[in-house]
Design a protein around this motif. Structure first.
Motif, PDB file in Angstrom:
ATOM      1  N   ALA A 194       4.881  11.257   1.313  1.00  3.79           N
ATOM      2  CA  ALA A 194       3.762  10.441   0.832  1.00  3.79           C
ATOM      3  C   ALA A 194       4.183   9.672  -0.415  1.00  3.79           C
ATOM      4  N   GLU A 195       4.037   8.364  -0.348  1.00  2.00           N
ATOM      5  CA  GLU A 195       4.387   7.543  -1.508  1.00  2.00           C
ATOM      6  C   GLU A 195       3.374   7.686  -2.636  1.00  2.00           C
ATOM      7  N   GLY A 196       2.152   8.084  -2.292  1.00  4.02           N
ATOM      8  CA  GLY A 196       1.117   8.188  -3.306  1.00  4.02           C
ATOM      9  C   GLY A 196       1.213   9.433  -4.155  1.00  4.02           C
ATOM     10  N   ALA A 197       2.107  10.349  -3.808  1.00  2.65           N
ATOM     11  CA  ALA A 197       2.202  11.619  -4.531  1.00  2.65           C
ATOM     12  C   ALA A 197       3.436  11.629  -5.433  1.00  2.65           C
ATOM     13  N   ASP A 198       3.230  11.948  -6.697  1.00  6.85           N
ATOM     14  CA  ASP A 198       4.336  12.165  -7.632  1.00  6.85           C
ATOM     15  C   ASP A 198       4.519  13.662  -7.798  1.00  6.85           C
TER      16      ASP A 198
ATOM     17  N   VAL B 186       0.718  14.951  -8.578  1.00  7.30           N
ATOM     18  CA  VAL B 186      -0.313  13.973  -8.912  1.00  7.30           C
ATOM     19  C   VAL B 186      -0.376  12.985  -7.751  1.00  7.30           C
ATOM     20  N   VAL B 187      -1.563  12.756  -7.209  1.00  7.83           N
ATOM     21  CA  VAL B 187      -1.728  11.839  -6.082  1.00  7.83           C
ATOM     22  C   VAL B 187      -2.435  10.577  -6.573  1.00  7.83           C
ATOM     23  N   HIS B 188      -1.855   9.426  -6.246  1.00 10.88           N
ATOM     24  CA  HIS B 188      -2.402   8.142  -6.666  1.00 10.88           C
ATOM     25  C   HIS B 188      -2.964   7.394  -5.452  1.00 10.88           C
ATOM     26  N   GLY B 189      -4.084   6.707  -5.650  1.00  9.86           N
ATOM     27  CA  GLY B 189      -4.624   5.830  -4.626  1.00  9.86           C
ATOM     28  C   GLY B 189      -4.300   4.386  -4.954  1.00  9.86           C
TER      29      GLY B 189
ATOM     30  N   GLU C 234       0.821  -1.199   0.000  1.00 12.56           N
ATOM     31  CA  GLU C 234       0.000   0.000   0.000  1.00 12.56           C
ATOM     32  C   GLU C 234       0.864   1.262   0.000  1.00 12.56           C
ATOM     33  N   ARG C 235       0.413   2.271  -0.724  1.00 10.57           N
ATOM     34  CA  ARG C 235       1.052   3.577  -0.631  1.00 10.57           C
ATOM     35  C   ARG C 235       0.689   4.201   0.716  1.00 10.57           C
ATOM     36  N   THR C 236       1.652   4.876   1.334  1.00  8.05           N
ATOM     37  CA  THR C 236       1.412   5.407   2.669  1.00  8.05           C
ATOM     38  C   THR C 236       1.813   6.878   2.765  1.00  8.05           C
ATOM     39  N   THR C 237       1.344   7.516   3.840  1.00  4.13           N
ATOM     40  CA  THR C 237       1.599   8.934   4.108  1.00  4.13           C
ATOM     41  C   THR C 237       2.154   9.083   5.515  1.00  4.13           C
ATOM     42  N   LEU C 238       3.157   9.927   5.683  1.00  2.98           N
ATOM     43  CA  LEU C 238       3.828  10.131   6.964  1.00  2.98           C
ATOM     44  C   LEU C 238       2.880  10.741   7.993  1.00  2.98           C
ATOM     45  N   SER C 239       2.998  10.282   9.244  1.00  7.59           N
ATOM     46  CA  SER C 239       2.080  10.717  10.305  1.00  7.59           C
ATOM     47  C   SER C 239       2.124  12.229  10.535  1.00  7.59           C
ATOM     48  N   SER C 240       3.298  12.862  10.410  1.00  3.94           N
ATOM     49  CA  SER C 240       3.368  14.306  10.666  1.00  3.94           C
ATOM     50  C   SER C 240       2.564  15.089   9.629  1.00  3.94           C
TER      51      SER C 240
ATOM     52  N   GLN D  62      -2.767   5.617   1.827  1.00  2.35           N
ATOM     53  CA  GLN D  62      -3.334   6.682   1.000  1.00  2.35           C
ATOM     54  C   GLN D  62      -4.842   6.539   0.880  1.00  2.35           C
ATOM     55  N   ASP D  63      -5.331   5.306   0.757  1.00  2.00           N
ATOM     56  CA  ASP D  63      -6.779   5.108   0.668  1.00  2.00           C
ATOM     57  C   ASP D  63      -7.489   5.581   1.935  1.00  2.00           C
TER      58      ASP D  63
END
Length: 332
Positions: free
Chosen positions: A107-111, A126-129, A3-9, A48-49
């Motif tokens: 965030a891994e989901g963001a290019d 660009v943000v990917h889910g 899964e693509r993830t986003t940092l807690s901060s 990301q989802d």
């Protein structure tokens, strides 16, 4: 694929922006099955989802499609390591290049791309889910946070030459005009801001070559650590998602991560944990979060934690904390 993830901060910054709208973030996290306590863990990450579900619910509750712009009013650093690397750069152009290089930390989901064009310097995101479509608020939040940060770092009212936004124009575009102070255009496939070459080349008051090298090292070390330790975080997030359906089987978690059960167990062992330990730890921390939400009954909490019988939840809770859930809640 993991899964693509986003940092807690970064998620913490989003939470603060939602609270500026009057939303109860703790209750919102409980409703969506997200771990509110993980916001205090600098290494925790959220799928990301899950962020897509959070934005969709926040818009639904607030009735404000421009809610993501609130993050421009949040004054705590949303991405410390990368933010400091940007601040210590010689100029914003160099800072943007660092931001592009280290985007994966946030965030891994963001290019993110930064290009120097004849008409100006284009910052594009660009943000990917994974399984869910990404709401426009995800990218708009990034633009709003960035423009606020640039103005704060430089001490100047930087105005983009143009702001391009995805999707149709909202009924009320005034919040966008007020924040960006730039020509707006909607209907694009992704979001972008175009800056002047002069703004990108102007020296930064926070520039420090020695600190820039230091922050580059910190960011590089973080990326290396993230790659080596992220798997348990991914497994934890899958557990959070599956628990309301009953106690997750190892097979189901492995399938969600596109792995065999054997590989799942091996990778967790490499990070010094096991499936059963991670399941127990996740339940314990979620129980603390849920009990801090007064409107949730003990039966609901037992269900959300995947226990088939309330008595099993009570026994586990006494093992964790040496008291009953009711006693714990009274102390809160």
């Amino acid at each position: 694929m993991p899964e693509r993830t986003t940092l807690s901060s970064w998620v913490r910054g989003i939470v603060q922006s939602l609270e500026l709208e009057g939303l109860d973030s703790r209750a919102l996290f409980a409703e969506l099955g997200l771990d509110f306590a993980a916001l205090d863990d600098p290494d925790a990450r959220f799928p990301q989802d899950a962020m897509s579900r959070l934005w969709n619910r926040a818009v639904e509750l607030s009735g404000n499609p421009a809610i993501a712009l609130n993050i421009a009013r949040v004054h705590t650093p949303a991405f410390p390591v990368v933010g400091y690397a940007l601040m210590s750069s010689r100029n914003l152009g160099e800072g943007f290049e660092r931001l592009e290089r280290y985007q994966r930390i946030i965030a891994e989901g963001a290019d993110l791309t930064f290009r120097r064009l004849p008409e100006g310097c284009l910052y594009r995101i660009v943000v990917h889910g994974d399984r869910l479509p990404v709401p426009r608020q995800s990218a708009e939040c990034s633009l709003a946070s960035l423009i606020a940060m640039l103005r704060w770092i430089t001490g100047r009212a930087i105005k983009p030459l143009e702001v391009r936004l995805a999707g149709d124009a909202p009924q009320n575009v005034e919040p966008y005009r007020e924040l960006f102070q730039a020509p707006l255009s909607f209907g694009h496939a992704d979001c972008a801001m175009l800056f002047s070459h002069e703004d990108m080349a102007a020296p930064l008051p926070t520039a420090n070559e020695e600190l820039a090298r230091l922050h580059d090292r910190f960011a590089g070390e973080y990326l290396a650590r993230f790659v080596s330790s992220r798997f348990s975080h991914q497994t934890r997030q899958v557990l959070c998602r599956l628990l309301p359906q009953g106690e997750p089987k190892r097979e189901s978690v492995a399938q969600a991560l596109h792995l065999s059960e054997r590989t799942l167990q091996r990778r967790l062992q490499e990070e010094g944990t096991s499936y059963q330990q991670l399941l127990d730890d996740t339940r314990r921390e979620l129980a603390q979060q849920y009990l801090a939400t007064p409107r949730m009954t003990l039966l609901e909490i037992a269900y959300l934690l995947g226990f088939s019988e309330p008595s099993n939840f009570f026994r586990a809770f006494r093992r964790w904390f040496g008291k009953t859930p009711g006693e714990y809640r009274e102390e809160l």
